[in-house]
Design an enzyme around this catalytic site. Sequence first.
Site, short mmCIF file in Angstrom:
data_model
loop_
_atom_site.label_atom_id
_atom_site.label_comp_id
_atom_site.label_asym_id
_atom_site.label_seq_id
_atom_site.Cartn_x
_atom_site.Cartn_y
_atom_site.Cartn_z
CG ASP A 74 -0.31 0.00 2.53
OD1 ASP A 74 0.72 -0.67 2.68
OD2 ASP A 74 -0.81 0.68 3.46
CD GLU A 140 4.05 0.91 7.11
OE1 GLU A 140 4.79 1.15 8.08
OE2 GLU A 140 3.81 1.75 6.24
#
Length: 391
Positions: A74, A140
């Site tokens: 991500d 994250e």
Amino acid sequence: MPADPLAIARDLIRCPSVTPAEGGALAYLAGVLERAGFTVHREIFREPGADDVENLYARIGSGGPHLVFAGHTDVVPPGDEAAWTHPPFAAEIADGALFGRGAADMKGAIACKLAAVLDYLAACGGKPKGSISFLITGDEEGIAVNGTIKLLKWVAVRGEKFDHCILGEPTNPHALGDMIKIGRRGSLNGTLVVTGTQGHVAYPALADNPVRGIVALIGALMVEPLDAGSAHFDPSNLEFTSVDVGNKTVNIIPGEARARFNIRYNDHHTRDDLKALIERRAAAAAGGRVRWHIAWEPSNSDVFLTKPGVFVDLVAAAVREVTGRTPELSTSGGTSDARFIKNYCPVIEFGLANQTMHKVDERVPTADLAALTAIYGRILERYFVPGAVRE
Ligand SMILES: [Zn+2]
């Protein structure tokens, strides 16, 4: 033909995987890993009030030692796309650099890990002399509740055990080879609350101004150092981030004052010892005259250190041989998913340079992708030499 980390990084950047979107990035990794012989699991984790997030775990080999490459696909949002010299998800190459969101943090490093593993497997007939895993989250950069924490638990329930982990966060302040992170400071938030008695500002004897008390307590907590640092850590630090009374009236003495603070702490402290120390100091400053308490916020960011030893030496030697530079072994900076991984196995962090992460025109020199792939490749070669990582 060796695997091409630049081509892999471009494919990943073209997946618009802004947290919590998968964006095609994990599907892409799953395809490459399956073709290389990995057993791949894609797990979606859920939590009330949070977005569902997809994560990936893939393993090849059944014996030990077991090296896990961790990371996240991500990325943070691109911000104003018009401000970018090259579109954030186009993965264009210009002036010797690959441009795009995630180039440095951390699709570039994932591409290098993958290329190094593919080359290693090609060299050993598709069978590692141990096990290699990828532990990749899509959560994250967000609130991180449906990411590495849950993926590690899910993996542990399956009976998986790791010997060492390399997390590919961008650790180098300036250039590849600057810095390996071997730990992180802990982080703890609290609010100091001082209770007074509200009253008319012209009749202070009938009131008790909490501003007086909170100033004394803040002063006491700021003035005395928490420690002088340790072998691998800077001194711990307490920083007030906000002082709040919220009183809009000129003729009222307020009834309460609050001050928020954050502590970044080293391995001289545990979270509970630190709370006790702060409360002792506040109590001493209050001297029985100030009514106060501290509201501590829950924290999952404990201090940790992966002690220098054969594994850290192996990684540092690989960095030195490829870059010609001796990496600093550091515990600086904020927290990372390493704080969760450290509960399962020793973890170090080494990735690309971090000057452009989260910025407009995030980019990485294409030469760094080749060099980082070479570093991870050397680590793999050495790691699986019998006895190499036995402490
Ligand atoms: Zn990152």
